[in-house]
Design a protein around this motif. Structure first.
Motif, PDB file in Angstrom:
ATOM      1  N   THR A   3       0.811  -1.217   0.000  1.00 54.53           N
ATOM      2  CA  THR A   3       0.000   0.000   0.000  1.00 54.53           C
ATOM      3  C   THR A   3       0.844   1.267   0.000  1.00 54.53           C
ATOM      4  OG1 THR A   3      -0.149  -0.063   2.416  1.00 54.53           O
ATOM      5  CG2 THR A   3      -1.916  -1.149   1.162  1.00 54.53           C
ATOM      6  N   GLN A   4       2.148   1.124   0.060  1.00 54.33           N
ATOM      7  CA  GLN A   4       3.022   2.295   0.057  1.00 54.33           C
ATOM      8  C   GLN A   4       3.055   2.930  -1.330  1.00 54.33           C
ATOM      9  OE1 GLN A   4       3.383   3.019   3.469  1.00 54.33           O
ATOM     10  NE2 GLN A   4       5.306   3.836   2.661  1.00 54.33           N
ATOM     11  N   ASP A 136      -5.147  -5.277  -7.750  1.00 58.82           N
ATOM     12  CA  ASP A 136      -4.391  -4.476  -6.793  1.00 58.82           C
ATOM     13  C   ASP A 136      -4.184  -3.061  -7.326  1.00 58.82           C
ATOM     14  OD1 ASP A 136      -4.245  -6.672  -5.195  1.00 58.82           O
ATOM     15  OD2 ASP A 136      -2.123  -7.100  -5.578  1.00 58.82           O
ATOM     16  N   GLU A 137      -4.296  -2.086  -6.421  1.00 58.18           N
ATOM     17  CA  GLU A 137      -4.152  -0.684  -6.806  1.00 58.18           C
ATOM     18  C   GLU A 137      -2.975  -0.062  -6.074  1.00 58.18           C
ATOM     19  OE1 GLU A 137      -6.779   3.446  -6.665  1.00 58.18           O
ATOM     20  OE2 GLU A 137      -7.790   1.536  -7.031  1.00 58.18           O
ATOM     21  N   ARG A 138      -2.211   0.747  -6.819  1.00 58.10           N
ATOM     22  CA  ARG A 138      -1.077   1.456  -6.232  1.00 58.10           C
ATOM     23  C   ARG A 138      -1.185   2.942  -6.542  1.00 58.10           C
ATOM     24  NH1 ARG A 138       3.524  -1.643  -5.354  1.00 58.10           N
ATOM     25  NH2 ARG A 138       4.239   0.189  -4.182  1.00 58.10           N
ATOM     26  N   GLN A 139      -0.674   3.748  -5.634  1.00 61.08           N
ATOM     27  CA  GLN A 139      -0.573   5.178  -5.861  1.00 61.08           C
ATOM     28  C   GLN A 139       0.854   5.511  -6.287  1.00 61.08           C
ATOM     29  OE1 GLN A 139      -1.796   7.699  -2.607  1.00 61.08           O
ATOM     30  NE2 GLN A 139      -0.931   9.546  -3.516  1.00 61.08           N
ATOM     31  N   VAL A 140       0.987   6.498  -7.174  1.00 62.60           N
ATOM     32  CA  VAL A 140       2.300   6.935  -7.635  1.00 62.60           C
ATOM     33  C   VAL A 140       2.461   8.417  -7.339  1.00 62.60           C
ATOM     34  CG1 VAL A 140       3.870   7.148  -9.599  1.00 62.60           C
ATOM     35  CG2 VAL A 140       2.273   5.221  -9.499  1.00 62.60           C
ATOM     36  N   VAL A 141       3.567   8.771  -6.741  1.00 57.89           N
ATOM     37  CA  VAL A 141       3.910  10.168  -6.509  1.00 57.89           C
ATOM     38  C   VAL A 141       4.957  10.562  -7.547  1.00 57.89           C
ATOM     39  CG1 VAL A 141       4.897  11.846  -4.915  1.00 57.89           C
ATOM     40  CG2 VAL A 141       3.407  10.017  -4.055  1.00 57.89           C
ATOM     41  N   ALA A 142       4.589  11.460  -8.469  1.00 58.84           N
ATOM     42  CA  ALA A 142       5.507  11.916  -9.510  1.00 58.84           C
ATOM     43  C   ALA A 142       6.149  13.218  -9.061  1.00 58.84           C
ATOM     44  CB  ALA A 142       4.768  12.107 -10.828  1.00 58.84           C
ATOM     45  N   ARG A 143       7.426  13.152  -8.719  1.00 64.29           N
ATOM     46  CA  ARG A 143       8.110  14.329  -8.179  1.00 64.29           C
ATOM     47  C   ARG A 143       8.236  15.440  -9.218  1.00 64.29           C
ATOM     48  NH1 ARG A 143      11.261  10.029  -5.626  1.00 64.29           N
ATOM     49  NH2 ARG A 143      12.543   9.945  -7.524  1.00 64.29           N
ATOM     50  N   ARG A 144       8.340  15.065 -10.471  1.00 65.60           N
ATOM     51  CA  ARG A 144       8.497  16.077 -11.514  1.00 65.60           C
ATOM     52  C   ARG A 144       7.229  16.203 -12.361  1.00 65.60           C
ATOM     53  NH1 ARG A 144      14.817  15.041 -13.467  1.00 65.60           N
ATOM     54  NH2 ARG A 144      15.676  14.950 -11.340  1.00 65.60           N
TER      55      ARG A 144
END
Length: 470
Positions: A3-4, A136-144
């Motif tokens: 879940t991270q 399954d679902e994941r979150q993505v953090v796009a820094r740029r």
């Protein structure tokens, strides 16, 4: 299930040709990390869904990613492309992108690849993807930035149903199933006038179907490019650059839009299947003279608009109905290969939209966009270098595409870093055309200089020529 959130620099939606070309250049020019998400099980986008006998209609030297050759630089000795540089098959294109992923992207340690997954935007601008296999679902953090490589939305017959009604007793198949035919039919009707429709007709002819048994439903005729005018290699430079010069001269000398296309046809720079029918479509399709000769063998061409319905003994179109043989195999090629993308800036805040920035060259465009993202910080300057070239639909788009392309090329020459990159870029068509040229070949160098001068004259004439449309 983990879940991270996954953290990365760039989140790329899609793994088709433009996405692969963008990431390839980004890896070369930066130390960025990338997450790629795509619904297919392997890279290549729509090539995964295309028909078994699909192939490039441009020489392989102009396609793929910048860091790896797709072309073997061999010429075809048989077939309808004889004497010209090879056209990669669909299987070869898929292998190219698969090798790039497995041998370059993943070993770099900077690319995470999530196939069989679907992207979705969450609340507050968050990014998510869900596995199509286990949910399954994941979150993505796009820094740029988020990179959207899905605007092409290329349709192929295997993934899109016919755009007309088909009666239950009618045998209608997508183009993909042609090689599965187990017996002859009295008549074969190809539905669709684009590159897919042309490929279907050529496949039927090459596999022994008599032209008299083929009916071709052609809603619109198209202007086509002659492949002999777009060949790489220094031995072809005079003709290839000469054809570009011819296009620029036609623009500079034309007195009207009809006069422009008449000049282009007289010079052999644009061709059409039937010289008695005025084309109403232009989609960057490339054809050889041998292919054109084969297509002209088909006499039963129906030009009554789009097909509306098919019954066993009748077809109904926009502008009338025709009788049909009950023993007809209908080959559906009506999927719209090229979609009209939205009029968005390439660099749009925290999102990059992978759209064309040069005439009919999407993979080169994606690579150039990646270079600009890597080396130009100011968003206004980025977009000044990457003005959107419209996707083609109508003949006039041939001219509109050149208008933006020439403006972009002027801007590129004024940026020293970008200009240096262009001189080394494999996907830059001029480099492929100059391959093998001796640095002291004054005649070829003079031709290249002439092309630049003619481009300036065409750019100066373009606004007035386009204004005649009003």
């Amino acid at each position: 299930m983990d879940t991270q959130p996954i953290e990365t620099d760039y989140l790329v939606i899609g793994a088709g040709a433009t996405a692969m070309a963008f990431v390839d250049t980004l890896l070369s020019e930066t130390d960025a990390h990338v997450v790629m998400v795509d619904r297919h099980h392997r890279p290549g986008g729509h090539w995964n869904d295309a028909y078994p006998f699909v192939g490039l209609h441009q020489p392989s030297a102009f396609y793929g990613v910048n860091s790896r050759e797709l072309s073997t630089w061999t010429k075809d000795e048989t077939g309808l492309n004889i004497g010209m540089y090879e056209l990669a098959s669909g299987a070869e294109v898929l292998s190219h992108f698969d090798q790039v992923m497995r041998q370059r992207f993943l070993p770099s340690g900077r690319v995470q690849w999530f196939p069989m997954s679907e992207y979705s935007a969450g609340v507050g601008g968050t990014h998510h993807f869900k596995s199509l296999m286990n949910g399954d679902e994941r979150q993505v953090v796009a820094r740029r930035k988020l990179v959207n490589a899905t605007y092409a939305r290329t349709e192929v017959p295997s993934t899109h149903p016919p755009k007309y009604t088909v009666a239950a007793d009618v045998n209608c198949i997508p183009l993909n199933r042609l090689p599965d035919i187990q017996g002859p039919h009295a008549c074969y009707t190809v539905v669709g006038s684009g590159k897919t429709g042309m490929d279907a007709c050529l496949w039927l002819l090459q596999n022994g179907v008599a032209p008299s048994r083929i009916r071709w439903i052609m809603p619109r005729d198209a202007w086509l490019l002659d492949r002999a005018n777009t060949q790489p290699g220094a031995e072809n430079l005079e003709r290839t650059i000469g054809s570009t010069i011819g296009q620029f001269e036609a623009i500079a000398e034309a007195t009207s839009i009809p006069d422009l296309f008449a000049r282009l046809e007289r010079r052999g720079l644009l061709v059409r299947i039937d010289k008695a029918v005025e084309p109403s479509m232009y989609r960057c399709a490339i054809i050889s003279q041998a292919e054109l000769e084969q297509l002209r063998r088909i006499e039963d061409i129906v030009r009554l608009g789009h097909l509306q319905s098919v019954q066993s003994t009748q077809i109904t179109l926009d502008r009338g109905s025709l009788p049909a043989d009950p023993d007809t195999l209908y080959i559906d090629c009506s999927a719209r290969a090229i979609q009209m993308p939205p009029a968005l800036p390439i660099f749009d805040g925290d999102q990059i939209n992978l759209l064309m920035v040069r005439w009919c060259q999407p993979v080169f465009s994606a690579a150039l966009i990646a270079y600009v993202e890597s080396h130009v910080a100011d968003p206004d300057e980025q977009n000044a270098l990457c003005r959107l070239v419209p996707s083609p639909e109508h003949p006039i788009d041939w001219l509109r595409m050149w208008a933006v392309t020439l403006a972009n090329m002027t801007s590129w020459r004024q940026n020293a870093g970008l200009n240096a990159w262009l001189s080394q870029c494999r996907l830059n068509s001029q480099n492929a055309i100059m391959r093998g040229m001796r640095p002291d070949d004054t005649a070829k160098l003079a031709l290249l200089q002439e092309s630049g001068a003619k481009a300036a004259a065409a750019a100066a004439r373009l606004p007035a020529l386009l204004a005649t449309l009003n």
